[in-house]
Scaffold this motif. Structure first.
Motif, PDB file in Angstrom:
ATOM      1  N   ARG A 183       0.950  -1.265   0.071  1.00  0.00           N
ATOM      2  CA  ARG A 183      -0.066   0.054  -0.152  1.00  0.00           C
ATOM      3  C   ARG A 183       0.785   1.292  -0.037  1.00  0.00           C
ATOM      4  N   ALA A 184       0.834   1.961  -1.214  1.00  0.00           N
ATOM      5  CA  ALA A 184       1.642   3.264  -1.197  1.00  0.00           C
ATOM      6  C   ALA A 184       1.364   4.390  -0.058  1.00  0.00           C
ATOM      7  N   SER A 185       0.105   4.179   0.374  1.00  0.00           N
ATOM      8  CA  SER A 185      -0.238   5.039   1.576  1.00  0.00           C
ATOM      9  C   SER A 185       0.499   4.847   2.817  1.00  0.00           C
ATOM     10  N   ARG A 186       0.819   3.502   2.850  1.00  0.00           N
ATOM     11  CA  ARG A 186       1.693   3.120   4.289  1.00  0.00           C
ATOM     12  C   ARG A 186       3.162   3.309   4.321  1.00  0.00           C
ATOM     13  N   THR A 187       3.692   3.665   3.175  1.00  0.00           N
ATOM     14  CA  THR A 187       5.003   3.859   3.190  1.00  0.00           C
ATOM     15  C   THR A 187       5.675   5.250   3.719  1.00  0.00           C
ATOM     16  N   LEU A 188       6.698   5.149   4.582  1.00  0.00           N
ATOM     17  CA  LEU A 188       7.072   6.498   5.108  1.00  0.00           C
ATOM     18  C   LEU A 188       5.863   7.119   5.779  1.00  0.00           C
ATOM     19  N   PRO A 189       5.347   6.656   6.784  1.00  0.00           N
ATOM     20  CA  PRO A 189       4.513   7.444   7.533  1.00  0.00           C
ATOM     21  C   PRO A 189       4.759   8.639   8.067  1.00  0.00           C
ATOM     22  N   VAL A 190       4.092   9.409   8.373  1.00  0.00           N
ATOM     23  CA  VAL A 190       4.543  10.838   8.948  1.00  0.00           C
ATOM     24  C   VAL A 190       5.051  10.580  10.093  1.00  0.00           C
TER      25      VAL A 190
END
Length: 287
Positions: free
Chosen positions: A15-22
């Motif tokens: 999931r691209a949205s889970r990469t390098l979380p803020v």
């Protein structure tokens, strides 16, 4: 690299949205030495001012024209307002340029940027995480200074109304609320510096170049604003409105200057952020 990214995007569970979380990026940046040093400098400024007033005595009545500086020792609110006044022109520019300029460029300087993208972290996601953290830390820096100043000033000079140099006063609770709005305005007015630093960070592998370039261009804007021959052209310079927040520290607050200043700065910032995302999406990453 594009092949690796495309392959990873089709992998089960990716999931691209889970990469390098803020939150991960925030923890990384909070632990860096430059963050701690900048926080210490901002927290120390009110103590330096307090010592200066203690050595020099009461600042009031030393000139023919009464200014905000002359009311610094009147109350904690006045001391906080003066701390913002002396730091808004340059000192608060530095953490914004640092936190937003030392983002992508530092990864490139460490030769870790290409490995982040090969993880794979989508380029837009990487920029978004770093921009959110950079802006968040810039806002935190701007909150830290007046918060410490208000605490130090109240301890030294007492809790009381904000005395207005031109006459009158603002009740203490109202003054604190207005100082909070002033901090938000200063943050909005510094977005153009953040945009410059962030855009330069995507164009160079040298963090110092991005930070220094943003600070330098901000100084150029201040110099141009001092050229009165430019007339109404100065209205298009963010620096022209950097002290518009002083209109809020009056018995009857005025908002027109702040509204115009914020709109000018935000407009420039949006253009610069868009250029950063557009340029980085097409950049050949070699470091």
């Amino acid at each position: 690299m594009s092949t690796l990214t495309e392959t990873a995007e089709t992998a089960p569970g990716y999931r691209a949205s889970r990469t390098l979380p803020v939150r991960v990026e925030l923890v990384r940046q909070l632990g860096r030495r430059r963050t701690l040093v900048m926080g210490a400098v901002l927290a120390a400024l009110p103590l330096v001012l307090l010592a200066a007033f203690a050595i020099g005595g009461d600042p009031a009545g030393r000139g023919r024209r009464i200014s905000l500086m002359d009311t610094a020792t009147a109350s904690g609110a006045n001391f906080a307002a003066v701390s913002l006044f002396v730091s808004a022109g340059f000192l608060l520019v530095v953490p914004v340029a640092l936190f937003c300029g030392d983002t992508v460029a530092s990864e490139a300087g460490w030769s870790s940027l290409r490995y982040l993208l090969a993880a794979p972290v989508p380029r837009a996601r990487l920029l978004w995480s770093k921009l959110v953290v950079g802006l968040g830390m810039s806002l935190a820096a701007m909150i830290l200074l007046p918060t410490v100043a208000l605490a130090v000033g109240t301890a030294a000079y007492g809790w009381g109304p904000l005395l207005v140099p031109t006459g009158g006063s603002v009740e203490a609770g109202t003054a604190v609320g207005r100082l909070a709005v002033v901090v938000l305005y200063l943050f909005a007015s510094q977005l153009v510096t953040a945009g410059l630093a962030f855009w330069l960070s995507t164009r160079t592998d040298a963090p110092l170049g991005a930070v220094g370039g943003a600070v330098g261009l901000t100084i150029v804007g201040n110099v141009l604003d001092a050229v009165t021959a430019l007339g109404h052209w100065r209205d298009f310079l963010p620096a022209h409105w950097q002290f518009a927040w002083a209109d809020l520290l009056q018995p009857h607050a005025e908002w027109a200057g702040m509204a115009q200043g914020a709109s000018v700065s935000v407009t420039y910032a949006l253009v610069l952020f868009a250029l950063a995302f557009r340029g980085f999406s097409r950049k050949d990453i070699v470091s």
